[in-house]
Design an enzyme around this catalytic site. Structure first.
Site, mmCIF file in Angstrom:
data_model
loop_
_atom_site.group_PDB
_atom_site.id
_atom_site.type_symbol
_atom_site.label_atom_id
_atom_site.label_comp_id
_atom_site.label_asym_id
_atom_site.label_seq_id
_atom_site.Cartn_x
_atom_site.Cartn_y
_atom_site.Cartn_z
ATOM 1 N N LYS A 117 12.171 60.701 43.276
ATOM 2 C CA LYS A 117 13.159 61.411 42.462
ATOM 3 C C LYS A 117 14.353 60.494 42.304
ATOM 4 O O LYS A 117 14.836 59.914 43.278
ATOM 5 C CB LYS A 117 13.581 62.703 43.201
ATOM 6 C CG LYS A 117 14.602 63.528 42.467
ATOM 7 C CD LYS A 117 13.946 64.600 41.626
ATOM 8 C CE LYS A 117 14.857 65.149 40.545
ATOM 9 N NZ LYS A 117 14.938 64.365 39.301
ATOM 10 N N GLN B 69 18.865 55.736 46.722
ATOM 11 C CA GLN B 69 18.399 57.088 46.385
ATOM 12 C C GLN B 69 17.555 57.690 47.513
ATOM 13 O O GLN B 69 17.575 58.898 47.746
ATOM 14 C CB GLN B 69 17.591 57.023 45.088
ATOM 15 C CG GLN B 69 17.377 58.353 44.414
ATOM 16 C CD GLN B 69 18.593 58.822 43.616
ATOM 17 O OE1 GLN B 69 19.188 58.035 42.891
ATOM 18 N NE2 GLN B 69 18.947 60.079 43.749
ATOM 19 N N LYS C 37 20.029 59.036 50.001
ATOM 20 C CA LYS C 37 20.797 60.134 49.388
ATOM 21 C C LYS C 37 19.952 61.402 49.329
ATOM 22 O O LYS C 37 20.390 62.488 49.717
ATOM 23 C CB LYS C 37 21.202 59.706 47.971
ATOM 24 C CG LYS C 37 22.021 60.735 47.223
ATOM 25 C CD LYS C 37 22.269 60.328 45.784
ATOM 26 C CE LYS C 37 22.758 58.913 45.650
ATOM 27 N NZ LYS C 37 23.296 58.601 44.319
ATOM 28 N N LYS D 105 13.962 55.225 41.000
ATOM 29 C CA LYS D 105 15.003 54.977 39.994
ATOM 30 C C LYS D 105 14.379 54.192 38.860
ATOM 31 O O LYS D 105 13.369 53.513 39.049
ATOM 32 C CB LYS D 105 16.147 54.168 40.609
ATOM 33 C CG LYS D 105 17.445 54.230 39.844
ATOM 34 C CD LYS D 105 18.248 55.484 40.148
ATOM 35 C CE LYS D 105 19.437 55.632 39.218
ATOM 36 N NZ LYS D 105 20.327 56.716 39.634
ATOM 37 N N GLY E 266 18.766 61.906 34.650
ATOM 38 C CA GLY E 266 19.704 61.039 33.936
ATOM 39 C C GLY E 266 20.479 60.130 34.874
ATOM 40 O O GLY E 266 20.427 60.261 36.093
ATOM 41 N N ASP E 267 21.161 59.188 34.305
ATOM 42 C CA ASP E 267 22.126 58.325 34.998
ATOM 43 C C ASP E 267 23.001 57.755 33.876
ATOM 44 O O ASP E 267 23.074 58.353 32.790
ATOM 45 C CB ASP E 267 21.403 57.220 35.800
ATOM 46 C CG ASP E 267 22.345 56.440 36.723
ATOM 47 O OD1 ASP E 267 22.769 56.994 37.743
ATOM 48 O OD2 ASP E 267 22.677 55.286 36.409
ATOM 49 N N THR F 163 27.277 66.538 39.844
ATOM 50 C CA THR F 163 27.704 65.349 40.591
ATOM 51 C C THR F 163 29.224 65.356 40.778
ATOM 52 O O THR F 163 29.738 65.110 41.876
ATOM 53 C CB THR F 163 27.234 64.056 39.891
ATOM 54 O OG1 THR F 163 25.837 64.170 39.626
ATOM 55 C CG2 THR F 163 27.469 62.846 40.765
ATOM 56 N N ASN G 217 29.800 61.572 32.496
ATOM 57 C CA ASN G 217 29.432 62.859 33.086
ATOM 58 C C ASN G 217 30.113 63.086 34.439
ATOM 59 O O ASN G 217 30.720 64.140 34.674
ATOM 60 C CB ASN G 217 27.903 62.912 33.226
ATOM 61 C CG ASN G 217 27.448 64.107 34.019
ATOM 62 O OD1 ASN G 217 27.223 64.014 35.211
ATOM 63 N ND2 ASN G 217 27.351 65.254 33.368
ATOM 64 N N SER H 211 19.355 68.726 40.832
ATOM 65 C CA SER H 211 18.056 68.383 40.230
ATOM 66 C C SER H 211 16.925 68.971 41.076
ATOM 67 O O SER H 211 15.936 69.486 40.543
ATOM 68 C CB SER H 211 17.884 66.865 40.145
ATOM 69 O OG SER H 211 18.492 66.361 38.980
#
Ligand code: NDP
Length: 448
Positions: free
Chosen positions: A92, A113, A116, A128, A167-168, A211, A243, A380
């Site tokens: 993810k 990630q 995290k 990622k 998204g990123d 976020t 964002n 998410s």
């Protein structure tokens, strides 16, 4: 850093293999340095080659993305997906579309990630992806053709139980929609294979805000527990205007703080009266404009095209929310000289190692990215749960769960830090707490 020969050998191996990937090496070195006491305390890690496996992605794919622009010219970009670690759940992690994207950036983001996602407490592994495609200045039709071409290859590597991108930078609701549509068309299935979807087709309330809001929940909790303080009455610098930055600004204001800056890759604005959120959203969210326009519309604001000078503005709290390595040692020193007490990271790895040393030497409360910005991936994860249940939860339900997850991350980090360091070493705490869960799962599953 410990004197452990095992850790030294891992570091040497990383330098030999990945010396040409500076951001990835930077992330690996930071994590290894801080988890050293936990590694020293558990001989099973060395016996099973756990760290060797931990810093090596399970899979890395790179692919050609060919698409046709509005003038009929063929363009070719490079696409990537790293599937870093699936010990605790399906891969993810977001997709980034930005010209600076390369193998090093994708691997550093994927590695971070893993830890995290572990910290959120939800069953998600780490991945990622992205491309060096630049969405800026492209028409909607060009973005759609790029996304369709990108997904035509990516779809063979992902799935709702395998790998669930989001998204990123450069990937918001528009891009997720195009990517999702193409996946559905090729695979002939509607599934929760992407998160960050719009509400009309399976998105979660509060994902857009997650976020930025999560960063503020985390930082407020850390301030409260470790400094007996809060955002109320504080002056705050926020970088970026995407964002994360926009919703961090919104929540900071609702907690009683004054946010005085915003930026993009061209420059920053300083508004001593406090950023007007409606105007910021109108420029950046509704019109994809440049931050310079803010100073054209708000008379109290000034614009500077020296982006890094944003950190010379005197503030109590700094929340970097743009990109990696945006605060170097000199900028950190400026922040400290001007009285900053807290730095918490909305962006991924925005502080260089030299900057982190400055925070540490000056007793700045430091919230590292993998903990402070975990709110996005946490929601998410909640979007995945809602898709599986075929249900939609209310905004307050999702927001409440987000808040609980972020306050739990502070508690976990403080507990892990207290075992091996001091409770306010939130960086060591986050790395150790995130690592131990993944390591336990890897040990249980055998040598893979
Ligand atoms: P957006 O694309 O919405 O916004 C990115 C912002 O950062 C823009 O203001 C952009 O300016 C600026 N920026 C991007 N690249 C650079 C650069 N090389 N130099 C200077 N400024 C730059 O992205 P997000 O807000 O989603 O992401 C921001 C950060 O937060 C990233 O580090 C991302 O990895 C991290 N993050 C995002 C999550 C999410 O849920 N979206 C979750 C966790 C972390 P410009 O418009 O000029 O490019």
């Amino acid at each position: 850093m410990s004197n452990s020969p095992y850790l030294a050998s891992i570091l040497k191996q990383a330098e030999q293999r990945d010396g040409d990937k500076p951001e990835f090496l930077q992330a690996v070195k930071e994590v290894l340095a801080t988890i050293a006491p936990a590694v020293d305390a558990n001989p099973a890690y060395e016996a099973t080659g756990l760290l060797e496996r931990f810093i090596e992605p399970e899979r890395f794919v790179q692919f050609r993305v060919a698409w046709v622009d509005d003038e009929g010219k063929t363009r070719v970009n490079r696409g990537y997906r790293v599937q870093f670690n699936s010990a605790i759940g399906p891969y993810k992690g977001g997709l980034r579309l930005h010209p600076t994207v390369n193998e090093s950036i994708i691997k550093f983001l994927g590695f971070e990630q893993v830890l995290k996602n572990s910290l959120t407490g939800l069953p998600m592994g780490g991945g990622k992806g992205g491309s060096d495609f630049n969405p800026k200045g492209k028409s909607d039709a060009e973005v759609m053709r790029f996304c369709q071409a990108f997904m035509t290859e990516l779809q063979r590597h992902i799935g709702p139980f395998t790998d669930v991108p989001a998204g990123d930078i450069g990937v918001g609701g528009r891009e997720i929609g195009f990517l999702f549509g193409q996946y559905k068309r090729i695979r002939d299935e509607w599934s929760g294979v992407l998160t960050g979807k719009a509400l009309s087709y399976g998105g979660s309330l509060a994902r857009t805000e997650a976020t930025g809001y999560g960063l503020l929940y985390y930082t407020e909790e850390a301030l409260n527990k470790l400094r007996n303080d809060s955002f109320e009455g504080k002056t705050v610098a926020i970088s970026g205007s995407g964002n994360v930055a926009v919703f961090a600004t919104e929540k900071a204001q609702s907690l009683g703080a004054k946010v005085v800056t915003a930026s993009d890759s061209n420059g920053y604005v300083y508004d001593p009266n406090g950023i007007n959120l409606d105007i910021l959203k109108d420029i950046k969210v509704d019109h994809r404009g440049r931050i310079k326009e803010y100073a054209d519309r708000v008379s109290s604001a000034t614009y500077s095209d020296n982006r890094t000078d944003i950190w010379t503005v005197p503030v109590d709290i700094a929340l970097p929310c743009a990109t990696q390595n945006e605060i170097d040692g000199a900028s950190a020193k400026k922040l400290v000289d001007n009285g900053v007490k807290v730095v918490a990271e909305g962006a991924n790895m925005p502080s260089t190692p030299e900057a982190i040393d400055v925070y540490r030497d000056n007793n700045v409360l430091y919230g590292p990215a993998k903990a402070a910005n975990a709110g996005g991936v946490a929601v998410s994860g909640l979007e995945m749960s809602q898709n599986s249940e075929r249900l939609s939860w209310s905004f307050d339900d999702v927001d409440g769960r987000l808040k609980t997850i972020m306050t739990n991350i502070v508690a976990k980090s403080m507990d892990a830090a207290a075992k091996f360091s001091t409770p306010d070493d939130l960086m060591s705490g986050a790395n150790i707490a995130g690592f131990e869960k993944v390591a336990d799962a890897m040990l249980a599953q055998g040598i893979l």
